[in-house]
Motif scaffolding. Structure first.
Motif, PDB file in Angstrom:
ATOM      1  N   MET A   1      23.696  45.829  51.869  1.00 45.64           N
ATOM      2  CA  MET A   1      22.535  45.978  52.441  1.00 45.64           C
ATOM      3  C   MET A   1      21.849  47.218  51.873  1.00 45.64           C
ATOM      4  SD  MET A   1      20.794  45.965  56.145  1.00 45.64           S
ATOM      5  CE  MET A   1      20.919  44.364  56.590  1.00 45.64           C
ATOM      6  N   GLU A   2      20.633  47.242  50.966  1.00 46.02           N
ATOM      7  CA  GLU A   2      20.134  48.733  50.746  1.00 46.02           C
ATOM      8  C   GLU A   2      19.534  49.199  52.105  1.00 46.02           C
ATOM      9  OE1 GLU A   2      17.495  47.938  47.491  1.00 46.02           O
ATOM     10  OE2 GLU A   2      18.995  46.984  46.323  1.00 46.02           O
ATOM     11  N   ARG A   4      16.631  50.522  52.152  1.00 50.46           N
ATOM     12  CA  ARG A   4      15.224  50.293  52.704  1.00 50.46           C
ATOM     13  C   ARG A   4      15.038  49.118  53.234  1.00 50.46           C
ATOM     14  NH1 ARG A   4      10.298  52.917  53.314  1.00 50.46           N
ATOM     15  NH2 ARG A   4       8.463  51.297  52.739  1.00 50.46           N
ATOM     16  N   ASP A   5      15.892  48.031  52.880  1.00 48.32           N
ATOM     17  CA  ASP A   5      15.938  46.665  53.481  1.00 48.32           C
ATOM     18  C   ASP A   5      16.604  46.824  55.077  1.00 48.32           C
ATOM     19  OD1 ASP A   5      15.167  45.622  51.250  1.00 48.32           O
ATOM     20  OD2 ASP A   5      17.478  45.126  50.660  1.00 48.32           O
ATOM     21  N   THR A   8      13.607  48.275  56.886  1.00 47.21           N
ATOM     22  CA  THR A   8      12.467  47.107  57.016  1.00 47.21           C
ATOM     23  C   THR A   8      13.028  46.302  58.253  1.00 47.21           C
ATOM     24  OG1 THR A   8      11.550  47.346  54.946  1.00 47.21           O
ATOM     25  CG2 THR A   8      11.093  45.443  56.033  1.00 47.21           C
ATOM     26  N   PHE A   9      14.057  45.940  58.205  1.00 45.58           N
ATOM     27  CA  PHE A   9      14.804  44.892  59.465  1.00 45.58           C
ATOM     28  C   PHE A   9      14.649  45.482  60.608  1.00 45.58           C
ATOM     29  CE2 PHE A   9      18.476  43.739  61.660  1.00 45.58           C
ATOM     30  CZ  PHE A   9      18.246  42.524  61.789  1.00 45.58           C
ATOM     31  N   ALA A  35      10.817  41.351  51.973  1.00 47.42           N
ATOM     32  CA  ALA A  35      12.533  42.273  52.369  1.00 47.42           C
ATOM     33  C   ALA A  35      13.233  41.166  53.375  1.00 47.42           C
ATOM     34  CB  ALA A  35      12.138  43.495  52.756  1.00 47.42           C
ATOM     35  N   LYS A  38      14.553  38.030  51.587  1.00 45.27           N
ATOM     36  CA  LYS A  38      15.657  38.685  50.806  1.00 45.27           C
ATOM     37  C   LYS A  38      16.982  38.751  51.855  1.00 45.27           C
ATOM     38  CE  LYS A  38      17.496  42.621  48.203  1.00 45.27           C
ATOM     39  NZ  LYS A  38      17.163  43.881  47.790  1.00 45.27           N
ATOM     40  N   LEU A  39      16.967  39.304  53.122  1.00 44.02           N
ATOM     41  CA  LEU A  39      18.031  39.666  53.738  1.00 44.02           C
ATOM     42  C   LEU A  39      18.556  38.304  54.369  1.00 44.02           C
ATOM     43  CD1 LEU A  39      17.144  42.803  55.831  1.00 44.02           C
ATOM     44  CD2 LEU A  39      18.854  42.507  54.140  1.00 44.02           C
TER      45      LEU A  39
END
Length: 301
Positions: A1-2, A4-5, A8-9, A35, A38-39
């Motif tokens: 997991m990046e 930024r992601d 956001t989460f 985002a 994507k997760l």
């Protein structure tokens, strides 16, 4: 997991609203949605229940939030503290020095520094002659005012802040004691004490070469660890030792005489700090030291 992601989460998990999440992150609602999708593809299951009225976390989403939030907050806190240490002039600055004259100069610099940066406390610590630069390596100080040369891969040396004439400390009974000056070659005609063994060989060699040009090898006497030990040995006639001229003022003793060495290179002093420890307070303290020493402002640190 990046990162930024994850941000956001976790923001959406707190706000439970795509619009407010987008506002906090300064992105579009579409980017937040992208985002999250994507997760969810990476996890293989929905993380949020979405309806026209509300957004809620699924059980898997709740578990993911609980699992990653402590680590995320730890990373964010560590990064924030690193930024504060690197950019802000606050908290505490440790400053080391060797010798009375160096201590007085550091006290003067510290006063000017704290007048300008009252939120940063300066803690002054004396270093023994035999310590060399170890206070820096033991992380006991952030910057050290020390005699040159210092040639160490992990340390940065600032500009020369002071230069002094070299004098020879001799016993009051020594044949040189009655002279107004001696030459560097005269060192071969006396016994010189050995510098503390902990100091690097290049430092001792720069101060007292193994041979005096044209006068043969230099005889070495016993070693010492501190300035007071050195002066006691000199006063007892066990040897002589080159020191900066300020020693005559700060270390005056009835059994020791200081004789100028008229053709010796000057004794030089500079601030030294760890390569990885150049913070805003170290730079600011260096600026104050340069100003007090009368160096141009555009001189490089």
């Amino acid at each position: 997991m990046e990162q930024r992601d994850a941000q956001t989460f976790l923001t959406l998990a707190e706000e439970l609203h795509f619009g407010r999440t987008a506002e906090r992150l300064h992105v579009s609602t579409a980017q937040v949605s992208k985002a999250v999708k994507k997760l969810e593809r990476q996890v293989g299951a929905p993380l949020f229940h979405r309806s026209s009225r509300k957004v809620t976390l699924t059980p898997i989403g709740e578990r993911l939030r609980d699992d990653i939030l402590p680590g995320y907050e730890l990373i964010q806190g560590g990064f924030a503290r690193a930024i504060a240490a690197g950019r802000n002039v606050n908290s505490t600055l440790g400053v080391g020095f060797v010798g009375a004259a160096a201590g007085r100069f550091m006290m003067e610099v510290a006063k000017k520094f704290q007048d300008r940066y009252p939120d940063c406390e300066v803690r002054i610590k004396e270093s023994q002659f035999s310590d060399g630069v170890e206070l820096l390596r033991r992380d006991e100080v952030d910057v050290l005012f020390v005699a040159l040369p210092v040639i160490e891969a992990d340390l940065t040396v600032g500009p020369v802040l002071a230069r002094e004439t070299l004098v020879l400390a001799v016993s009051a009974r020594h044949p040189f004691a009655g002279r107004t000056a001696i030459s560097f070659q005269d060192l071969a005609r006396t016994t010189l004490l050995r510098s503390p063994e902990a100091l690097p060989g290049y430092w001792d060699e720069s101060l007292v070469p193994r041979q005096s040009a044209g006068a043969g090898p230099i005889v070495r006497g016993p070693a010492f660890e501190t300035t007071e030990e050195m002066l006691a040995l000199v006063g007892a006639g066990k040897g002589t030792y080159p020191v900066p001229a300020q020693a005559a003022q700060f270390y005056a003793r009835p059994d020791v005489v200081y004789v100028p060495i008229h053709d010796a290179l000057p004794f030089e002093w500079a601030l030294v700090w760890r390569n990885t420890g150049e913070t805003a307070h170290v730079r600011a303290f260096g600026q104050e030291a340069r100003a007090l020493a009368g160096l141009p402002e555009n001189d490089p640190m």
